[in-house]
Motif scaffolding. Structure first.
Motif, short mmCIF file in Angstrom:
data_model
loop_
_atom_site.label_atom_id
_atom_site.label_comp_id
_atom_site.label_asym_id
_atom_site.label_seq_id
_atom_site.Cartn_x
_atom_site.Cartn_y
_atom_site.Cartn_z
N MET A 1 0.81 -1.20 0.00
CA MET A 1 0.00 0.00 0.00
C MET A 1 0.85 1.26 0.00
O MET A 1 0.60 2.20 -0.72
CB MET A 1 -0.92 0.04 1.23
CG MET A 1 -2.06 -0.95 1.17
SD MET A 1 -2.92 -1.10 2.74
CE MET A 1 -3.31 0.59 3.12
N GLN A 2 1.88 1.32 0.88
CA GLN A 2 2.62 2.54 1.05
C GLN A 2 3.92 2.23 1.77
O GLN A 2 4.09 1.18 2.34
CB GLN A 2 1.82 3.56 1.86
CG GLN A 2 1.29 2.95 3.14
CD GLN A 2 0.02 3.60 3.61
OE1 GLN A 2 -0.70 4.20 2.83
NE2 GLN A 2 -0.25 3.48 4.87
N ASN A 3 4.85 3.18 1.78
CA ASN A 3 6.14 2.97 2.39
C ASN A 3 6.24 3.64 3.75
O ASN A 3 7.25 4.22 4.11
CB ASN A 3 7.25 3.48 1.45
CG ASN A 3 7.33 2.66 0.19
OD1 ASN A 3 7.23 1.44 0.26
ND2 ASN A 3 7.49 3.30 -0.94
N ARG A 4 5.20 3.58 4.53
CA ARG A 4 5.18 4.08 5.90
C ARG A 4 4.10 3.34 6.65
O ARG A 4 3.25 2.68 6.06
CB ARG A 4 4.90 5.59 5.92
CG ARG A 4 3.55 5.97 5.31
CD ARG A 4 3.30 7.46 5.40
NE ARG A 4 2.10 7.85 4.69
CZ ARG A 4 0.87 7.77 5.19
NH1 ARG A 4 0.69 7.29 6.41
NH2 ARG A 4 -0.17 8.14 4.50
N ALA A 119 0.38 -11.44 8.08
CA ALA A 119 0.90 -10.95 6.81
C ALA A 119 0.50 -9.50 6.63
O ALA A 119 -0.67 -9.15 6.78
CB ALA A 119 0.35 -11.80 5.65
N ASP A 120 1.48 -8.64 6.35
CA ASP A 120 1.19 -7.22 6.24
C ASP A 120 2.26 -6.53 5.42
O ASP A 120 3.33 -7.10 5.16
CB ASP A 120 1.11 -6.59 7.64
CG ASP A 120 0.22 -5.36 7.69
OD1 ASP A 120 -0.19 -4.87 6.61
OD2 ASP A 120 -0.10 -4.90 8.80
N HIS A 121 1.94 -5.28 5.03
CA HIS A 121 2.92 -4.46 4.33
C HIS A 121 4.15 -4.30 5.21
O HIS A 121 4.03 -4.09 6.43
CB HIS A 121 2.32 -3.09 4.00
CG HIS A 121 3.17 -2.27 3.10
ND1 HIS A 121 4.28 -1.58 3.54
CD2 HIS A 121 3.07 -2.02 1.77
CE1 HIS A 121 4.84 -0.95 2.53
NE2 HIS A 121 4.14 -1.20 1.45
N PRO A 122 5.35 -4.42 4.66
CA PRO A 122 6.56 -4.38 5.49
C PRO A 122 6.68 -3.13 6.36
O PRO A 122 7.18 -3.22 7.49
CB PRO A 122 7.69 -4.45 4.46
CG PRO A 122 7.09 -5.16 3.29
CD PRO A 122 5.65 -4.72 3.25
N ALA A 123 6.24 -1.97 5.88
CA ALA A 123 6.39 -0.74 6.66
C ALA A 123 5.56 -0.78 7.93
O ALA A 123 6.05 -0.48 9.02
CB ALA A 123 5.99 0.47 5.80
#
Length: 289
Positions: A1-4, A119-123
């Motif tokens: 989704m985003q980098n934060r 499981a999730d976005h790394p940020a």
């Protein structure tokens, strides 16, 4: 989704912390929610432990942004109950997909007996892992495996298998607060992948926004505008009437579909709490066929 880290994920954690602070008439207890908060949000959650302050704060939020707080409260309790029911039916593993600041892995009764995959976005996940390490003893998190994955660009199955996920095992999947931020191809691909990864009879519990909000046929008020200004606009929704057929084409049977307003009537009104949850934000449960 985003980098934060997701701003909306932290806001849902705030709503859960405020609910926990209510005390005797709360509908769930999430003691970790406050640990996921920063700055002013954490101060507000701590102040809310003084009951009159917490009640006034909740009323202020509901006047300024009608719907999100009671919707988050009602959906949290509904999903809690659905997960517990699925574990009672024999689910051997839990997948929290797009977990955000979900703390079910540490607070639901009986969940420590099965493997839980977050499981999730790394940020967002990097922030959560750091906070969990500071709040949860090692022996209370041994059953949890973290799976960093961006559903827009990476294959879910590959990421899960690398973390030890059991293929075709009875599973309960929670996909909360995610579909409305994805693209239609990403949602489609994820549903098909989940159907191929889990055993017949497995449960998928997910939230979604009524498609009519995105089409402009239903007014979401200040809620939709608030998430847009935060850089997390809604991009996808289901038509509730078309959902059974959509899921059937992907190997699933719709078992439950409730608006968060329906859930609020189930959990809040019996406590004498009449709170205006949103009719366009929904919780569904599907059975893998």
């Amino acid at each position: 989704m985003q980098n934060r880290a997701s701003r909306t994920a932290e806001q849902v954690a705030l709503f859960r912390a405020l609910e926990t602070a209510r005390g005797h008439d709360r509908v769930f207890d999430d003691p970790l929610a406050v640990r996921f908060l920063h700055g002013g949000y954490r101060l507000l959650a701590r102040a809310a432990r003084v009951r009159p302050v917490g009640l006034r704060l909740s009323r202020f939020i509901d006047r300024r942004w009608p719907g999100p707080r009671p919707s988050a409260v009602a959906r949290t309790r509904l999903i809690d109950d659905l997960v517990i029911e699925a574990l009672g039916r024999g689910a051997r593993q839990v997948l929290l997909l797009g977990a955000g600041y979900d703390s079910r892995a540490y607070r639901l009764p009986g969940i420590a007996r099965v493997a839980v995959y977050e499981a999730d976005h790394p940020a967002t996940q990097a922030v959560k892992r750091r906070l969990v390490r500071g709040a949860v003893r090692p022996e209370r998190r041994r059953h949890v495996r973290y799976v960093p994955v961006d559903l827009l660009t990476e294959d879910l199955g590959d990421a899960l298998f690398a973390a030890g996920f059991g293929a075709l095992e009875p599973t309960v999947v929670v996909w909360e607060g995610v579909t409305n931020y994805l693209s239609e191809p990403a949602v489609d691909a994820t549903l098909r992948r989940l159907a191929s990864l889990t055993a017949t009879g497995s449960s998928l519990i997910f939230t979604y926004v009524d498609r009519r909000v995105l089409d402009g046929e239903v007014d979401a008020g200040s809620w939709a505008e608030a998430v847009r200004r935060q850089g997390e606009p809604w991009t996808f929704g289901f038509d509730p009437a078309a959902l059974p057929g959509y899921l059937a084409a992907r190997g699933m049977r719709l078992a439950l579909d409730l608006s968060t307003r329906d859930a609020a009537e189930r959990y809040l009104q019996p406590l004498g709490r009449i709170e205006d949850a949103a009719p366009f934000y929904r919780v569904a449960e599907a059975e893998i066929q």
